[in-house]
Design an enzyme around this catalytic site. Structure first.
Site, PDB file in Angstrom:
ATOM      1  N   ARG A 103       0.839  -1.190   0.000  1.00  0.00           N
ATOM      2  CA  ARG A 103       0.000   0.000   0.000  1.00  0.00           C
ATOM      3  C   ARG A 103       0.871   1.236   0.000  1.00  0.00           C
ATOM      4  NH1 ARG A 103      -4.292   0.996   4.781  1.00  0.00           N
ATOM      5  NH2 ARG A 103      -2.375   0.704   5.953  1.00  0.00           N
ATOM      6  N   THR A 107      -0.912   7.510  -1.234  1.00  0.00           N
ATOM      7  CA  THR A 107      -2.215   7.399  -1.901  1.00  0.00           C
ATOM      8  C   THR A 107      -3.129   6.357  -1.267  1.00  0.00           C
ATOM      9  OG1 THR A 107      -1.443   5.694  -3.452  1.00  0.00           O
ATOM     10  CG2 THR A 107      -1.082   7.997  -4.071  1.00  0.00           C
ATOM     11  N   ASP A 199       0.661  -2.788  12.704  1.00  0.00           N
ATOM     12  CA  ASP A 199       1.084  -3.344  11.418  1.00  0.00           C
ATOM     13  C   ASP A 199       1.350  -4.845  11.591  1.00  0.00           C
ATOM     14  OD1 ASP A 199       3.051  -4.249   9.312  1.00  0.00           O
ATOM     15  OD2 ASP A 199       2.716  -2.194   8.627  1.00  0.00           O
ATOM     16  N   ASP A 202       4.917  -6.081  10.447  1.00  0.00           N
ATOM     17  CA  ASP A 202       5.974  -5.733  11.389  1.00  0.00           C
ATOM     18  C   ASP A 202       5.920  -6.598  12.636  1.00  0.00           C
ATOM     19  OD1 ASP A 202       7.070  -3.767   9.801  1.00  0.00           O
ATOM     20  OD2 ASP A 202       5.988  -2.112  10.749  1.00  0.00           O
TER      21      ASP A 202
END
Length: 208
Positions: A103, A107, A199, A202
């Site tokens: 991603r 944007t 995340d 992560d």
């Protein structure tokens, strides 16, 4: 939505709470992702067709069954990798193809950087794997790639989703069932699921 299934299993809800904790270390996080993935797989494959299969027990022939569909796993890199091995433990004959979609943080749109699908479709059911369904962009792109490839039966398996991601995937591909452990409140301004777990990539690989 009829195509969205959110697990209500007590063990799923218990383990998901542990997964969300900020203090859960990567090793435990991976173990919880493994366990939750298997619970989701169980619920997502209740409709797998069967064929009769006769085997010999120590005492007599037994008229049993075997799975009649060929299954393909499509983890969205990189967080989807954490869901592959636990599913292979249960369906060791499944094929695995990797789709690299990240991603863009400016944007929030998906960018494809890796695609290892074979030239022709050789499975009956594709399971798209991604722990987080946030904006839905990566999931929509992955399913689009699979349909263009020729896949006709596709399901999405994810641990936590935002309503925005579910809506995006359902609008783009209303024929694709969505199996989740939880549907959270919303996305924040940075495109992260709230309350979520941060995340997933992560936390799986200790890179946060």
């Amino acid at each position: 939505m009829a195509q969205v299934v959110i697990s209500q299993h007590p063990l799923v809800r218990h383990k998901l709470t542990l997964l969300r904790r900020a203090t859960t270390e990567p090793k435990k996080f991976r173990e919880l992702v493994r366990e939750l993935s298997q619970f989701l797989l169980y619920e997502a494959t209740l409709d797998l067709p069967l064929q009769e299969r006769i085997v010999d027990t120590p005492l007599a022939p037994y008229h049993g069954h075997r799975i009649a569909e060929r299954v393909g796993l499509v983890p969205i890199l990189r967080a989807g990798l954490g869901m592959v091995d636990p599913i292979l433990d249960l369906i060791p004959t499944a094929h695995v193809w990797h789709l690299g979609l990240y991603r863009d943080h400016a944007t929030l749109k998906p960018v494809t950087y890796y695609n290892k699908l074979p030239p022709e479709v050789d499975v009956d059911l594709c399971l798209v794997l991604d722990p987080m369904l946030a904006t839905g962009g990566s999931a929509v792109a992955a399913v689009t790639v699979l349909k263009e490839w020729g896949a006709s039966r596709i399901k999405f398996l994810g641990l936590i989703a935002a309503p925005e991601g579910v809506q995006a995937l359902h609008q783009a591909h209303p024929d694709v069932p969505i199996h989740l452990a939880a549907l959270d409140d919303c996305l924040n301004d940075h495109g992260y699921i709230v309350p979520g777990l941060g995340d997933a990539g992560d936390r799986l690989f200790g890179t946060g």
